[in-house]
Design an enzyme around this catalytic site. Sequence first.
Site, PDB file in Angstrom:
ATOM      1  N   GLN A 116     -49.809  25.156  43.179  1.00 49.82           N
ATOM      2  CA  GLN A 116     -49.040  24.437  42.156  1.00 49.82           C
ATOM      3  C   GLN A 116     -49.970  23.526  41.363  1.00 49.82           C
ATOM      4  O   GLN A 116     -50.471  22.537  41.915  1.00 49.82           O
ATOM      5  CB  GLN A 116     -47.962  23.595  42.871  1.00 49.82           C
ATOM      6  CG  GLN A 116     -47.096  22.742  41.981  1.00 49.82           C
ATOM      7  CD  GLN A 116     -46.059  21.968  42.806  1.00 49.82           C
ATOM      8  OE1 GLN A 116     -46.313  21.623  43.961  1.00 49.82           O
ATOM      9  NE2 GLN A 116     -44.917  21.692  42.233  1.00 49.82           N
ATOM     10  N   GLY A 117     -50.188  23.833  40.097  1.00 46.88           N
ATOM     11  CA  GLY A 117     -51.096  23.038  39.265  1.00 46.88           C
ATOM     12  C   GLY A 117     -50.343  22.085  38.367  1.00 46.88           C
ATOM     13  O   GLY A 117     -50.217  22.334  37.157  1.00 46.88           O
ATOM     14  N   TYR A 118     -49.829  21.004  38.937  1.00 44.29           N
ATOM     15  CA  TYR A 118     -49.118  19.987  38.147  1.00 44.29           C
ATOM     16  C   TYR A 118     -50.008  18.749  37.968  1.00 44.29           C
ATOM     17  O   TYR A 118     -50.379  18.391  36.871  1.00 44.29           O
ATOM     18  CB  TYR A 118     -47.844  19.537  38.877  1.00 44.29           C
ATOM     19  CG  TYR A 118     -46.635  20.416  38.748  1.00 44.29           C
ATOM     20  CD1 TYR A 118     -46.721  21.734  38.315  1.00 44.29           C
ATOM     21  CD2 TYR A 118     -45.373  19.929  39.068  1.00 44.29           C
ATOM     22  CE1 TYR A 118     -45.587  22.527  38.209  1.00 44.29           C
ATOM     23  CE2 TYR A 118     -44.231  20.709  38.963  1.00 44.29           C
ATOM     24  CZ  TYR A 118     -44.345  22.010  38.544  1.00 44.29           C
ATOM     25  OH  TYR A 118     -43.217  22.779  38.444  1.00 44.29           O
ATOM     26  N   SER A 151     -52.690  21.717  46.456  1.00 48.26           N
ATOM     27  CA  SER A 151     -52.609  22.261  47.813  1.00 48.26           C
ATOM     28  C   SER A 151     -52.858  23.763  47.778  1.00 48.26           C
ATOM     29  O   SER A 151     -52.345  24.468  46.896  1.00 48.26           O
ATOM     30  CB  SER A 151     -51.216  22.021  48.409  1.00 48.26           C
ATOM     31  OG  SER A 151     -50.972  20.643  48.524  1.00 48.26           O
ATOM     32  N   GLU A 234     -38.403  22.150  45.316  1.00 46.95           N
ATOM     33  CA  GLU A 234     -39.338  21.502  46.241  1.00 46.95           C
ATOM     34  C   GLU A 234     -38.674  20.338  46.979  1.00 46.95           C
ATOM     35  O   GLU A 234     -38.909  20.111  48.154  1.00 46.95           O
ATOM     36  CB  GLU A 234     -40.557  21.007  45.453  1.00 46.95           C
ATOM     37  CG  GLU A 234     -41.686  20.494  46.336  1.00 46.95           C
ATOM     38  CD  GLU A 234     -42.973  20.232  45.558  1.00 46.95           C
ATOM     39  OE1 GLU A 234     -42.948  20.245  44.313  1.00 46.95           O
ATOM     40  OE2 GLU A 234     -44.005  20.012  46.216  1.00 46.95           O
ATOM     41  N   SER A 357     -42.981  10.546  44.936  1.00 47.06           N
ATOM     42  CA  SER A 357     -43.113   9.402  45.859  1.00 47.06           C
ATOM     43  C   SER A 357     -41.736   8.786  46.127  1.00 47.06           C
ATOM     44  O   SER A 357     -40.766   9.066  45.416  1.00 47.06           O
ATOM     45  CB  SER A 357     -44.037   8.352  45.237  1.00 47.06           C
ATOM     46  OG  SER A 357     -43.395   7.804  44.101  1.00 47.06           O
ATOM     47  N   ASN A 358     -41.673   7.915  47.142  1.00 47.50           N
ATOM     48  CA  ASN A 358     -40.394   7.272  47.471  1.00 47.50           C
ATOM     49  C   ASN A 358     -39.796   6.527  46.276  1.00 47.50           C
ATOM     50  O   ASN A 358     -38.590   6.567  46.041  1.00 47.50           O
ATOM     51  CB  ASN A 358     -40.604   6.278  48.624  1.00 47.50           C
ATOM     52  CG  ASN A 358     -40.430   6.963  49.971  1.00 47.50           C
ATOM     53  OD1 ASN A 358     -40.378   8.186  50.045  1.00 47.50           O
ATOM     54  ND2 ASN A 358     -40.345   6.168  51.026  1.00 47.50           N
TER      55      ASN A 358
HETATM   56  C1  LIG Z   1     -50.595  16.033  50.648  1.00 47.71           C
HETATM   57  C2  LIG Z   1     -50.383  16.152  49.177  1.00 47.71           C
HETATM   58  C3  LIG Z   1     -50.252  17.391  48.597  1.00 47.71           C
HETATM   59  C4  LIG Z   1     -50.091  17.515  47.229  1.00 47.71           C
HETATM   60  N1  LIG Z   1     -50.022  18.768  46.685  1.00 47.71           N
HETATM   61  C5  LIG Z   1     -49.930  18.901  45.335  1.00 47.71           C
HETATM   62  C6  LIG Z   1     -49.942  20.191  44.734  1.00 47.71           C
HETATM   63  O1  LIG Z   1     -50.025  21.218  45.427  1.00 47.71           O
HETATM   64  N2  LIG Z   1     -49.900  20.279  43.392  1.00 47.71           N
HETATM   65  C7  LIG Z   1     -49.809  19.183  42.595  1.00 47.71           C
HETATM   66  O2  LIG Z   1     -49.742  19.338  41.375  1.00 47.71           O
HETATM   67  N3  LIG Z   1     -49.777  17.928  43.118  1.00 47.71           N
HETATM   68  C8  LIG Z   1     -49.857  17.768  44.473  1.00 47.71           C
HETATM   69  N4  LIG Z   1     -49.855  16.512  45.040  1.00 47.71           N
HETATM   70  C9  LIG Z   1     -49.841  15.341  44.158  1.00 47.71           C
HETATM   71  C10 LIG Z   1     -48.524  14.567  44.151  1.00 47.71           C
HETATM   72  O3  LIG Z   1     -47.545  15.278  43.457  1.00 47.71           O
HETATM   73  C11 LIG Z   1     -48.813  13.192  43.522  1.00 47.71           C
HETATM   74  O4  LIG Z   1     -49.685  12.502  44.403  1.00 47.71           O
HETATM   75  C12 LIG Z   1     -47.543  12.392  43.319  1.00 47.71           C
HETATM   76  O5  LIG Z   1     -46.753  12.965  42.317  1.00 47.71           O
HETATM   77  C13 LIG Z   1     -47.858  10.930  42.930  1.00 47.71           C
HETATM   78  O6  LIG Z   1     -48.722  10.898  41.840  1.00 47.71           O
HETATM   79  P1  LIG Z   1     -50.079  10.056  41.878  1.00 47.71           P
HETATM   80  O7  LIG Z   1     -50.804  10.383  43.142  1.00 47.71           O
HETATM   81  O8  LIG Z   1     -50.785  10.254  40.595  1.00 47.71           O
HETATM   82  O9  LIG Z   1     -49.625   8.544  42.014  1.00 47.71           O
HETATM   83  P2  LIG Z   1     -49.052   7.569  40.814  1.00 47.71           P
HETATM   84  O10 LIG Z   1     -48.112   8.371  40.004  1.00 47.71           O
HETATM   85  O11 LIG Z   1     -50.284   7.016  40.142  1.00 47.71           O
HETATM   86  O12 LIG Z   1     -48.303   6.522  41.627  1.00 47.71           O
HETATM   87  C14 LIG Z   1     -48.950   5.384  42.231  1.00 47.71           C
HETATM   88  C15 LIG Z   1     -47.862   4.468  42.780  1.00 47.71           C
HETATM   89  O13 LIG Z   1     -47.032   3.969  41.703  1.00 47.71           O
HETATM   90  C16 LIG Z   1     -45.661   4.266  41.966  1.00 47.71           C
HETATM   91  N5  LIG Z   1     -44.962   4.590  40.717  1.00 47.71           N
HETATM   92  C17 LIG Z   1     -45.392   5.439  39.754  1.00 47.71           C
HETATM   93  N6  LIG Z   1     -44.468   5.528  38.771  1.00 47.71           N
HETATM   94  C18 LIG Z   1     -43.438   4.738  39.119  1.00 47.71           C
HETATM   95  C19 LIG Z   1     -42.175   4.411  38.508  1.00 47.71           C
HETATM   96  N7  LIG Z   1     -41.795   4.937  37.351  1.00 47.71           N
HETATM   97  N8  LIG Z   1     -41.360   3.544  39.173  1.00 47.71           N
HETATM   98  C20 LIG Z   1     -41.733   3.006  40.370  1.00 47.71           C
HETATM   99  N9  LIG Z   1     -42.916   3.257  40.981  1.00 47.71           N
HETATM  100  C21 LIG Z   1     -43.751   4.129  40.371  1.00 47.71           C
HETATM  101  C22 LIG Z   1     -45.676   5.466  42.887  1.00 47.71           C
HETATM  102  O14 LIG Z   1     -44.510   5.569  43.660  1.00 47.71           O
HETATM  103  C23 LIG Z   1     -46.909   5.186  43.753  1.00 47.71           C
HETATM  104  O15 LIG Z   1     -46.565   4.303  44.784  1.00 47.71           O
HETATM  105  C24 LIG Z   1     -50.014  16.351  46.414  1.00 47.71           C
HETATM  106  C25 LIG Z   1     -50.117  15.089  47.003  1.00 47.71           C
HETATM  107  C26 LIG Z   1     -50.299  14.978  48.354  1.00 47.71           C
HETATM  108  C27 LIG Z   1     -50.410  13.604  48.948  1.00 47.71           C
END
Ligand SMILES: Cc1cc2nc3c(=O)[nH]c(=O)nc-3n(C[C@H](O)[C@H](O)[C@H](O)COP(=O)(O)OP(=O)(O)OC[C@H]3O[C@@H](n4cnc5c(N)ncnc54)[C@H](O)[C@@H]3O)c2cc1C
Length: 379
Positions: A116-118, A151, A234, A357-358
């Site tokens: 998944q390339g998001y 992943s 998902e 995220s939560n």
């Molecule tokens: C084990 C694992 C597997 C993964 N696999 C994939 C995959 O296969 N493909 C893929 O594309 N991605 C994948 N991801 C990425 C995952 O989707 C992102 O980590 C996730 O969407 C959070 O984005 P970020 O890491 O950029 O954090 P950020 O978006 O930068 O968030 C940082 C913090 O800010 C908070 N935050 C952000 N926006 C808001 C808001 N509007 N309101 C309140 N709080 C907010 C978040 O909750 C978090 O605590 C994976 C991540 C993990 C940990």
Amino acid sequence: MATWLADHLRGEFEAVKGRGGPGDENALIDERRAWERELAAGGWTCIGWAEEHGGRGASLAQQVIFHEEYARARGPGRVGHIGETLLGPTLIAFGSQAQQRRFLPPIVAGEELWCQGYSEPNAGSDLANVQTRARLEGGEWVIDGQKVWTSWAEWSDWCFVLCRTDASARKHAGLSYLLVPMRQPGVSVRPIRQITGTSEFSETFFDGARTDAANIVGAPGDGWKVANGTLAFERGTSTLGQNLLFQTELAEILQAARRNGRARDPVIRQRLADAWIGLEIMRYNALRILSTAAGAELPPAALITKLYWATWHRRLGKLAMDVLGPESQIGDALPYALSGLQRLFLFTRADTIYAGSNQIQRNLIAERALGLPREPRPA
Ligand SMILES: Cc1cc2nc3c(=O)[nH]c(=O)nc-3n(C[C@H](O)[C@H](O)[C@H](O)COP(=O)(O)OP(=O)(O)OC[C@H]3O[C@@H](n4cnc5c(N)ncnc54)[C@H](O)[C@@H]3O)c2cc1C
């Protein structure tokens, strides 16, 4: 199903039993690919898909039973899970018939793996900020940009890539959903070492990567709608069957607590009981959702599922370490061999991040289930 698993998960497949879970994803990849094909030969992949797409048309309840039996038999972590639970249902909902004919059969057969390339360095929760670009050139899409946390990128044959095909359109409007072959010179994958010591995800670079013009799901500009369709799968049905795995983990922690006497500690006892209660709540909630779901459509209450299980599971990892006490600090062997419970603790830190995220789950519950005003967006 149980009989089939007992008959087939042995002999050459004995070694994959119980392998490939969180923190152990890199284990026995070739053997688990062979196991995926074995499952397919028995008709046990993609069972929730309609028969016309190569599935069994199993109901949600039947799929949960399948997952439970699979966990009970200690079936290995599935290498085809992203194709089966994310891309396949997305193509069934949004793909053309030609795309369904080309891409669904190899998923059912366990022959092509997907990633998944998001996410990108500046697009995670704020997914619409995707900067990877694609342009049409000579009957192909040409893709440039970087994805991260992908992943299974290392082992995948294809990636569904969310990218920007119209730089002049508003943020959400200029996105498209492309199906891109991974094994080509324009794609490079750099595994990221995680705190579990293994690399389940990678950085993925697209430098003039190419895919056929027909490999776009929906029309150019439909990417946001299609990508959200995938996210709904998902966060919804793909995890309904994991209760039995959680039960097994809790049983292992209970056993450790009895063995080292921590089960007599009143605070640990309360936390163990609390974990068990949480597990029962999840089970009843899953049953409630299953009994009110109309076909594959989940009721709004299903939006709490991801938030609840992820928070419960992360807490369980912490409880495991507190039960082990000082023993939790010692590795099985040098330099970085971890026990199952240590891997559980480390990997569950990620549960409250991936698939939304939560904080993002709470926003979804507020806006989509409770109908509260939308979160203010930056101008
Ligand atoms: C084990 C694992 C597997 C993964 N696999 C994939 C995959 O296969 N493909 C893929 O594309 N991605 C994948 N991801 C990425 C995952 O989707 C992102 O980590 C996730 O969407 C959070 O984005 P970020 O890491 O950029 O954090 P950020 O978006 O930068 O968030 C940082 C913090 O800010 C908070 N935050 C952000 N926006 C808001 C808001 N509007 N309101 C309140 N709080 C907010 C978040 O909750 C978090 O605590 C994976 C991540 C993990 C940990």
